[in-house]
Design a protein around this motif. Structure first.
Motif, PDB file in Angstrom:
ATOM      1  N   SER A   1       0.722  -1.188   0.029  1.00 34.17           N
ATOM      2  CA  SER A   1       0.104  -0.030   0.069  1.00 34.17           C
ATOM      3  C   SER A   1       0.864   1.242  -0.222  1.00 34.17           C
ATOM      4  N   LYS A   2       2.065   1.044   0.184  1.00 33.19           N
ATOM      5  CA  LYS A   2       2.993   2.294   0.448  1.00 33.19           C
ATOM      6  C   LYS A   2       3.786   2.561  -0.899  1.00 33.19           C
ATOM      7  N   VAL A   3       3.529   1.730  -2.130  1.00 36.19           N
ATOM      8  CA  VAL A   3       4.257   1.896  -3.348  1.00 36.19           C
ATOM      9  C   VAL A   3       3.698   3.084  -3.816  1.00 36.19           C
ATOM     10  N   ASP A   4       4.765   3.928  -4.421  1.00 35.93           N
ATOM     11  CA  ASP A   4       4.358   5.122  -5.212  1.00 35.93           C
ATOM     12  C   ASP A   4       4.633   5.030  -6.810  1.00 35.93           C
ATOM     13  N   VAL A   5       5.859   4.314  -6.978  1.00 34.76           N
ATOM     14  CA  VAL A   5       6.232   4.166  -8.651  1.00 34.76           C
ATOM     15  C   VAL A   5       6.873   2.686  -8.689  1.00 34.76           C
ATOM     16  N   VAL A   6       6.478   2.017  -9.756  1.00 35.85           N
ATOM     17  CA  VAL A   6       7.013   0.840 -10.389  1.00 35.85           C
ATOM     18  C   VAL A   6       7.461   1.074 -11.669  1.00 35.85           C
TER      19      VAL A   6
ATOM     20  N   PRO B   1      15.142  -2.032  -5.535  1.00 33.57           N
ATOM     21  CA  PRO B   1      15.486  -3.004  -6.554  1.00 33.57           C
ATOM     22  C   PRO B   1      14.308  -4.090  -6.680  1.00 33.57           C
ATOM     23  N   LEU B   2      13.742  -4.246  -8.199  1.00 35.42           N
ATOM     24  CA  LEU B   2      12.825  -5.264  -8.241  1.00 35.42           C
ATOM     25  C   LEU B   2      12.990  -6.285  -9.076  1.00 35.42           C
ATOM     26  N   SER B   3      13.125  -7.596  -8.372  1.00 36.49           N
ATOM     27  CA  SER B   3      13.664  -8.623  -9.139  1.00 36.49           C
ATOM     28  C   SER B   3      12.549  -9.067 -10.170  1.00 36.49           C
ATOM     29  N   LYS B   4      13.075  -9.584 -11.339  1.00 36.86           N
ATOM     30  CA  LYS B   4      12.134  -9.981 -12.467  1.00 36.86           C
ATOM     31  C   LYS B   4      11.280 -11.317 -11.984  1.00 36.86           C
ATOM     32  N   SER B   5      11.824 -11.989 -10.956  1.00 32.56           N
ATOM     33  CA  SER B   5      11.059 -13.043 -10.698  1.00 32.56           C
ATOM     34  C   SER B   5       9.811 -12.792  -9.587  1.00 32.56           C
ATOM     35  N   HIS B   6       9.710 -11.347  -9.140  1.00 33.40           N
ATOM     36  CA  HIS B   6       9.046 -11.142  -8.241  1.00 33.40           C
ATOM     37  C   HIS B   6       8.000 -10.150  -8.958  1.00 33.40           C
ATOM     38  N   LYS B   7       8.161  -9.558 -10.002  1.00 35.66           N
ATOM     39  CA  LYS B   7       7.724  -8.564 -10.615  1.00 35.66           C
ATOM     40  C   LYS B   7       6.157  -8.750 -11.140  1.00 35.66           C
ATOM     41  N   GLU B   8       5.921  -9.979 -11.466  1.00 31.41           N
ATOM     42  CA  GLU B   8       4.590 -10.263 -12.008  1.00 31.41           C
ATOM     43  C   GLU B   8       3.442 -10.308 -10.998  1.00 31.41           C
ATOM     44  N   PHE B   9       4.259 -10.823  -9.622  1.00 27.91           N
ATOM     45  CA  PHE B   9       3.349 -11.101  -8.814  1.00 27.91           C
ATOM     46  C   PHE B   9       2.835  -9.646  -8.189  1.00 27.91           C
TER      47      PHE B   9
ATOM     48  N   ARG C   1      -0.917  -8.246  -7.868  1.00 27.48           N
ATOM     49  CA  ARG C   1      -1.467  -7.616  -6.389  1.00 27.48           C
ATOM     50  C   ARG C   1      -1.849  -6.114  -6.610  1.00 27.48           C
ATOM     51  N   ILE C   2      -1.065  -5.390  -7.196  1.00 32.04           N
ATOM     52  CA  ILE C   2      -1.486  -3.862  -7.232  1.00 32.04           C
ATOM     53  C   ILE C   2      -2.623  -3.803  -8.033  1.00 32.04           C
ATOM     54  N   HIS C   3      -2.887  -4.599  -9.062  1.00 32.10           N
ATOM     55  CA  HIS C   3      -4.089  -4.434  -9.590  1.00 32.10           C
ATOM     56  C   HIS C   3      -5.497  -4.980  -8.905  1.00 32.10           C
ATOM     57  N   THR C   4      -5.222  -5.549  -7.894  1.00 34.71           N
ATOM     58  CA  THR C   4      -6.125  -5.896  -7.009  1.00 34.71           C
ATOM     59  C   THR C   4      -6.508  -4.682  -5.925  1.00 34.71           C
ATOM     60  N   ILE C   5      -5.766  -4.005  -5.931  1.00 33.33           N
ATOM     61  CA  ILE C   5      -5.832  -3.096  -4.694  1.00 33.33           C
ATOM     62  C   ILE C   5      -7.110  -1.937  -5.084  1.00 33.33           C
TER      63      ILE C   5
END
Length: 243
Positions: free
Chosen positions: A209-214, A227-235, A239-243
């Motif tokens: 809920s605290k993310v400002d930019v991706v 840093p955002l790992s490629k393996s975690h980006k899709e998840f 999740r952001i789309h469900t907020i």
């Protein structure tokens, strides 16, 4: 027992590397290993998390020392001391962009190297000593209690911005303060609710809920670039789309 400073030696000349290891051991440091290739140095760092890295700029393999350091710094904040016979301005400028602690020229003077490492150790102790690791955390549904100065202090989960790993400790960050916890990031991740907290990198768990930019390679919370790992980006995106 006093904790020994752990040093990784990355040197393409194994004779020099072995000599360095002997000197450092004699001075009371723990040598985690001697590597001659950048690829092996990266794997060693990921597995052993040394406190300081002595890095030769000319290495065997596809990666030179500067390129190796740049890749290590994607996941680790470790003081780098370059060992180099190259004194040209181009090499120095490229290496400087990785913000090393120091340069030691070859053939190096034993006393100069000893003093340089001692200064790096002092800075490490100052950096790590500004906050004492805490010893106890209690989790509840919407908050945690952290033992500090002999009392348990409440912290609402919603106030947490992100948690950053530091080997067997982690740093919990809010807008107002930081807490160094005697807990691994994996333990914190398992205890925190998945509905609010997810891992985005091997070293970071964030409050979604605290993310400002991706972006493709990082995210931002306030002014902090994580840093955002490629393996975690899709998840994360799902999740952001469900907020």
């Amino acid at each position: 027992m006093e904790k020994k400073t752990r040093i990784l030696i990355v040197e393409d000349d194994m004779i020099i590397g072995a000599n360095l290891s002997l000197q450092l051991s004699t001075l009371g440091y723990e040598v985690t290993g001697i590597e001659s290739r950048g690829e092996e140095a990266i794997m060693h760092t990921n597995a052993n998390s040394p406190d300081i890295i002595l890095m030769d700029i000319n290495l065997k393999g596809k990666l030179n020392g500067i390129e190796t350091v740049a890749l290590i710094q994607e996941n680790h904040n470790i003081p780098i001391i370059y060992l180099t016979a190259n004194s040209d301005e181009v090499t120095f400028t490229r290496a400087r962009k990785t913000h090393p602690f120091a340069f030691v020229s070859k053939p190096f003077n034993r006393l100069d190297l000893q003093r340089t490492i001692a200064l790096a150790v002092e800075q490490l102790e100052e950096r790590e000593g500004y906050q004492k690791p805490l010893n106890e955390i209690q989790f509840m549904e919407d908050r945690i209690f952290i033992r500090c100065n002999g009392k348990m202090s409440k912290l609402l989960l919603n106030d947490i911005l992100y948690i950053e790993a530091d080997r067997n400790y982690c740093t919990l960050v809010t807008e107002k303060c930081k807490h160094v916890l005697a807990s691994t990031l994996k333990t914190m991740e398992e205890e925190l609710p998945l509905s609010s907290f997810i891992r985005v990198h091997r070293s970071y768990v964030i409050n979604i809920s605290k993310v400002d930019v991706v972006t493709d390679h990082h995210l931002e919370i306030g002014r902090k670039v994580i840093p955002l790992s490629k393996s975690h980006k899709e998840f994360l995106m799902s999740r952001i789309h469900t907020i």
